[in-house]
Design a protein around this motif. Structure first.
Motif, mmCIF file in Angstrom:
data_model
loop_
_atom_site.group_PDB
_atom_site.id
_atom_site.type_symbol
_atom_site.label_atom_id
_atom_site.label_comp_id
_atom_site.label_asym_id
_atom_site.label_seq_id
_atom_site.Cartn_x
_atom_site.Cartn_y
_atom_site.Cartn_z
ATOM 1 N N ALA A 255 -11.742 -4.927 9.034
ATOM 2 C CA ALA A 255 -11.484 -3.642 8.374
ATOM 3 C C ALA A 255 -10.545 -3.817 7.181
ATOM 4 C CB ALA A 255 -10.898 -2.652 9.370
ATOM 5 N N THR A 256 -9.554 -4.684 7.366
ATOM 6 C CA THR A 256 -8.634 -4.939 6.252
ATOM 7 C C THR A 256 -9.349 -5.619 5.096
ATOM 8 O OG1 THR A 256 -6.835 -5.157 7.860
ATOM 9 C CG2 THR A 256 -6.431 -5.998 5.643
ATOM 10 N N LYS A 257 -10.241 -6.573 5.460
ATOM 11 C CA LYS A 257 -10.958 -7.291 4.403
ATOM 12 C C LYS A 257 -11.926 -6.379 3.652
ATOM 13 C CE LYS A 257 -10.734 -11.837 6.581
ATOM 14 N NZ LYS A 257 -11.506 -12.940 7.197
ATOM 15 N N ARG A 258 -12.561 -5.490 4.377
ATOM 16 C CA ARG A 258 -13.539 -4.640 3.711
ATOM 17 C C ARG A 258 -12.902 -3.439 3.014
ATOM 18 N NH1 ARG A 258 -15.021 -0.083 6.673
ATOM 19 N NH2 ARG A 258 -14.270 -0.007 8.834
ATOM 20 N N CYS A 259 -11.610 -3.273 3.212
ATOM 21 C CA CYS A 259 -10.920 -2.196 2.510
ATOM 22 C C CYS A 259 -10.816 -2.557 1.018
ATOM 23 C CB CYS A 259 -9.528 -1.979 3.098
ATOM 24 S SG CYS A 259 -8.640 -0.610 2.334
ATOM 25 N N LYS A 260 -11.214 -1.680 0.171
ATOM 26 C CA LYS A 260 -11.226 -1.945 -1.264
ATOM 27 C C LYS A 260 -9.891 -1.626 -1.926
ATOM 28 C CE LYS A 260 -16.179 -1.223 -1.600
ATOM 29 N NZ LYS A 260 -17.302 -0.491 -2.257
ATOM 30 N N ASN A 261 -8.951 -1.097 -1.152
ATOM 31 C CA ASN A 261 -7.596 -0.848 -1.668
ATOM 32 C C ASN A 261 -6.603 -1.202 -0.567
ATOM 33 O OD1 ASN A 261 -5.335 -0.038 -3.034
ATOM 34 N ND2 ASN A 261 -6.056 2.042 -3.481
ATOM 35 N N PRO A 262 -6.343 -2.512 -0.304
ATOM 36 C CA PRO A 262 -5.458 -2.927 0.805
ATOM 37 C C PRO A 262 -4.044 -2.382 0.704
ATOM 38 C CG PRO A 262 -6.729 -4.769 -0.058
ATOM 39 C CD PRO A 262 -6.927 -3.649 -1.015
ATOM 40 N N LYS A 263 -3.509 -2.246 -0.484
ATOM 41 C CA LYS A 263 -2.133 -1.762 -0.613
ATOM 42 C C LYS A 263 -2.002 -0.354 -0.053
ATOM 43 C CE LYS A 263 -0.990 -4.547 -4.667
ATOM 44 N NZ LYS A 263 -0.536 -4.520 -6.079
ATOM 45 N N GLU A 264 -2.922 0.490 -0.401
ATOM 46 C CA GLU A 264 -2.876 1.856 0.126
ATOM 47 C C GLU A 264 -3.016 1.857 1.644
ATOM 48 O OE1 GLU A 264 -5.299 6.108 -0.331
ATOM 49 O OE2 GLU A 264 -5.868 4.351 -1.550
ATOM 50 N N LEU A 265 -3.844 0.935 2.179
ATOM 51 C CA LEU A 265 -4.021 0.846 3.633
ATOM 52 C C LEU A 265 -2.724 0.443 4.312
ATOM 53 C CD1 LEU A 265 -5.971 0.894 6.076
ATOM 54 C CD2 LEU A 265 -6.433 -1.528 5.617
ATOM 55 N N MET A 266 -2.034 -0.598 3.812
ATOM 56 C CA MET A 266 -0.791 -1.058 4.432
ATOM 57 C C MET A 266 0.308 -0.014 4.314
ATOM 58 S SD MET A 266 -1.336 -4.011 5.802
ATOM 59 C CE MET A 266 -2.942 -3.378 6.235
ATOM 60 N N THR A 267 0.320 0.705 3.217
ATOM 61 C CA THR A 267 1.362 1.719 3.023
ATOM 62 C C THR A 267 1.179 2.875 4.006
ATOM 63 O OG1 THR A 267 1.492 1.152 0.680
ATOM 64 C CG2 THR A 267 2.425 3.272 1.342
ATOM 65 N N SER A 268 -0.028 3.299 4.168
ATOM 66 C CA SER A 268 -0.279 4.448 5.046
ATOM 67 C C SER A 268 -0.171 4.101 6.530
ATOM 68 C CB SER A 268 -1.658 5.031 4.754
ATOM 69 O OG SER A 268 -2.658 4.045 4.964
ATOM 70 N N LEU A 269 -0.380 2.831 6.866
ATOM 71 C CA LEU A 269 -0.350 2.406 8.286
ATOM 72 C C LEU A 269 0.762 1.396 8.546
ATOM 73 C CD1 LEU A 269 -4.195 2.023 8.941
ATOM 74 C CD2 LEU A 269 -2.729 3.956 9.537
ATOM 75 N N ALA A 270 1.911 1.596 7.940
ATOM 76 C CA ALA A 270 3.038 0.663 8.134
ATOM 77 C C ALA A 270 3.544 0.711 9.571
ATOM 78 C CB ALA A 270 4.161 1.000 7.145
ATOM 79 N N ASN A 271 3.638 1.885 10.165
ATOM 80 C CA ASN A 271 4.116 2.009 11.552
ATOM 81 C C ASN A 271 3.166 1.311 12.527
ATOM 82 O OD1 ASN A 271 6.312 3.527 10.695
ATOM 83 N ND2 ASN A 271 5.184 5.478 10.884
ATOM 84 N N GLU A 272 1.869 1.454 12.315
ATOM 85 C CA GLU A 272 0.900 0.802 13.196
ATOM 86 C C GLU A 272 0.972 -0.715 13.063
ATOM 87 O OE1 GLU A 272 0.455 3.551 11.666
ATOM 88 O OE2 GLU A 272 -0.075 4.897 13.315
#
Length: 689
Positions: A255-272
């Motif tokens: 899921a991380t690899k197929r995400c086209k905007n990893p920075k936004e993903l890590m920022t929104s799911l920092a707690n997870e």
């Protein structure tokens, strides 16, 4: 009755004293003579003869009675016996003569005559005495003999009585002995019965103790097995958790690899992400406990909690990734779908590609195909099913690219190939046990269980894509068996087909991949008989027809027919093979697939060699079952083959190349003549399964 000892002593004393009759008679004789001599003086005064007087007799008793008696006895014992018989007669006559003489004697000589008479009288008396003594002795002897006989008879009777008494005593003693022995036997029997009862009681008690001990042992073993089973179940759950954890973690990475905007993903799911690190530490501690062999229920619950949390995180990641990519993918979605459609049909003839490109909706497929004249070369319904299978195969193989491109998993891929190829190559109709072993090894591999590879253990589930990789590889390997094995050993077709159909029952994806690989390797199973297009080279056309090119040269027609025959025979064997698992209402292929294929290929324009060859193989392998199932309807197809299809095949067959056509014609004539289709050779491979 005398006592036993007294009777015995008396009997012994009588036996030891001999009875001498002669001596006793002699003693009696002596006693009689002695008494006679004593009486001599008395009888002298008694008149014996007629002329004797008492005065003339000498009555003086002898002085020594015993001496005279003994002497007389000794001197006259022999004469007494001799003179006994004639004594009376001679004495009488002599006495009379002497008396007469004495009477005639003159009186002057009276005194002398008296003396002479006295001497004569004495002589006569002695003779008479001896005669009387002899008679008395004989009578006494007779009496003694009679008494002796009486005594002997009494003695004999006494002895018999004693013998009888002794016999009665012995009989009584024997009776008493037997009675004692009987009492002893009864007593022994009683004690033996008592001992037997005690032995039985001890045996029952011993058996009861053994039974209780065995029950305790079995209970202990059952408890031990239960504990082992529970431990195994806990370990299996932990292993399942580990596999699921890896899959979920891999999904997170994907899921991380197929995400086209990893920075936004890590920022929104920092707690997870922080929770994920904590979850990794917790799960590692559970795995370490498993390595130590001590797994408790709390560890399993800990694993369940970890899996639930990572599932939640994975779902959040996927949802977020989908949300991020949604806007980006909307613009690219149409282009990607068009590229997939082109990749699916890249190996199909240009006519089919044109049909697909011109499709506006799924409802216009048949109209477009009919407009382009493809219904003479491919069955449209079968072609649509083929398109779906090829799409499924392409998507399946595309999902395996992360594993295929990972160089670090080269050893894993080699182990998968070994775990698949080794049992598939070994399949043969040897025995039921042999085929069961190969099926079990392949099914365990696809279930993700541990299998043996030489001296090592291997599990395809150790990688998230391992099972999918083995499934696709196994389907491809089973299809290649038609070319490599069945084409040269037709009798192996039913053994391979039986295991393939059984795996299809248990793993549906394996069956779909198997069918897709069959149609890719042998397009005549669709069936599709494509013509050569304008401007299409011979090499391209031959590849469309499934010919092989080696060093720029197309394979010979014999090799091509042999290879296609192997695919067709294996496919037809799968149609009639019975799976090993429990019967189901629907067969993965079934006889309906054979009916569909025959009906479809009879509606197409025939081709030289290949049409007659494949139709003959289908009828030879599955014809008996099709005739049994469809009966009169299938006989109509056979008549149609003879009357319409066979002449069309003969029309397109050049002279000198009619071998397949002649064989098909001979087969159909025999079937129509006998009304039966014999079962195929090698069908025993399916019967032992």
């Amino acid at each position: 009755m005398l006592p036993d000892n007294t009777n015995k002593n008396l009997f012994k004393r009588r036996q030891n004293t001999p009875l001498n009759i002669t001596e006793r008679i002699n003693g009696l004789h002596n006693r009689v003579l002695t008494k006679a001599c004593v009486l001599r003086g008395i009888v002298n005064g008694i008149s014996i003869g007629p002329n004797c007087t008492v005065d003339s007799l000498d009555v003086t008793p002898p002085q020594d009675v015993s001496g005279d008696a003994s002497a007389e006895t000794n001197g006259h014992s022999d004469q007494l016996d001799k003179s006994t018989n004639g004594c009376s007669s001679s004495t009488g006559s002599n006495d009379e003569e002497k008396l007469n003489d004495s009477n005639n004697t003159p009186k002057s000589g009276a005194l002398q005559g008296r003396k002479t008479s006295t001497r004569k009288s004495r002589t006569i008396f002695d003779k008479e005495r001896e005669r009387f003594i002899s008679i008395a002795v004989r009578e006494k002897a007779a009496l003694i003999k009679e008494k002796e006989q009486e005594l002997e008879e009494k003695l004999r009777m006494k002895r018999e009585e004693m013998h009888m008494q002794q016999a009665q005593i012995d009989l009584e003693r024997e009776r008493l002995r037997l009675q004692k022995e009987e009492e002893c036997v009864i007593e022994a029997e009683y004690w033996r019965s008592v001992n037997d009862q005690l032995s039985v009681k001890r045996l029952i008690e011993s058996n009861e103790r053994v039974r209780r001990a065995l029950e305790k042992q079995s209970e202990a073993e059952r408890q031990h097995k239960l504990e082992l089973k529970e431990r195994r179940e806990r370990l299996d759950k932990i292993v399942d958790h580990q596999i699921l954890y890896r899959e979920l973690y891999q999904q997170l990475q994907d899921a991380t690899k197929r995400c086209k905007n990893p920075k936004e993903l890590m920022t929104s799911l920092a707690n997870e992400t922080t929770k994920l690190k904590t979850i990794n530490v917790r799960f590692e501690s559970v795995i370490n406990k498993c390595k130590g062999g001590s797994v408790s229920q709390s560890d399993v619950e800990e694993g369940d909690d970890v899996i639930n949390q990572i599932k939640t995180i994975s779902s959040l990641f996927n949802a977020k990734v989908d949300e991020i990519n949604k806007s980006i993918e909307e613009s690219e979605k149409q282009r990607e779908e068009q590229a997939k459609a082109e990749s699916v049909v890249k190996e199909l003839p240009n006519q089919v590609t044109a049909v697909i490109d011109n499709q506006n909706t799924d409802q216009t497929d048949s109209k477009t195909a009919e407009a382009n004249g493809l219904e003479d070369y491919v069955d449209l319904e079968s072609f649509n099913s083929h398109i779906s299978l090829i799409k499924f195969l392409e998507e399946y193989e595309e999902s395996l690219e992360p594993l295929l491109k990972d160089d670090s998993m080269k050893k894993f891929r080699f182990s998968c190939q070994k775990a698949v190829i080794t049992p598939v190559n070994a399949i043969s109709p040897i025995s039921h046990e042999h085929m069961k072993d190969k099926f079990d090894r392949l099914s365990r591999l696809l279930r993700g269980e541990t299998v043996t590879l030489g001296d090592a253990k291997f599990s395809a589930s150790s990688h998230p894509l391992g099972i999918k990789f083995c499934t696709n590889l196994m389907a491809k390997k089973f299809v290649s068996q038609g070319d490599q094995t069945v084409s040269s050993k037709p009798e192996a077709a039913f053994a391979i087909a039986g295991i393939a159909v059984s795996l299809w029952y248990e793993f549906p994806d394996f069956g779909e991949l198997l069918k897709a690989h069959f149609q890719r390797e042998c397009p005549y199973l669709i069936p599709a008989l494509m013509p050569q297009l304008e401007g299409q080279s011979d090499e391209e056309y031959y590849k469309v027809l499934a010919y092989q090119y080696i060093d720029g040269k197309v394979e010979s027609q014999d090799k091509f027919l042999k290879r296609m025959s192997g695919f067709m025979k294996l496919y037809a064997a799968m149609i009639i093979s019975k799976p090993r698992s429990r019967p189901r209402p629907d067969h993965p292929l079934g006889l309906s697939e054979g009916w569909r294929w025959l009906a479809a290929i009879m509606n197409l324009e025939p081709r030289c060699d290949i049409s007659a060859t494949l139709i003959l193989i289908m009828l030879d392998v599955a014809g008996s079952e099709l005739l049994r199932c469809y009966g009169a309807q299938f006989r109509k197809i056979l008549h149609l083959l003879c009357s319409e299809i066979l002449p069309r095949i003969e029309k397109v067959t050049p002279e000198g190349c009619g071998g397949p056509v002649r064989r098909l014609k001979t087969f159909l004539e025999n079937v129509l003549k006998t009304g039966q289709i014999p079962p195929p050779e090698g069908l025993y491979g399916s019967s032992i399964w």
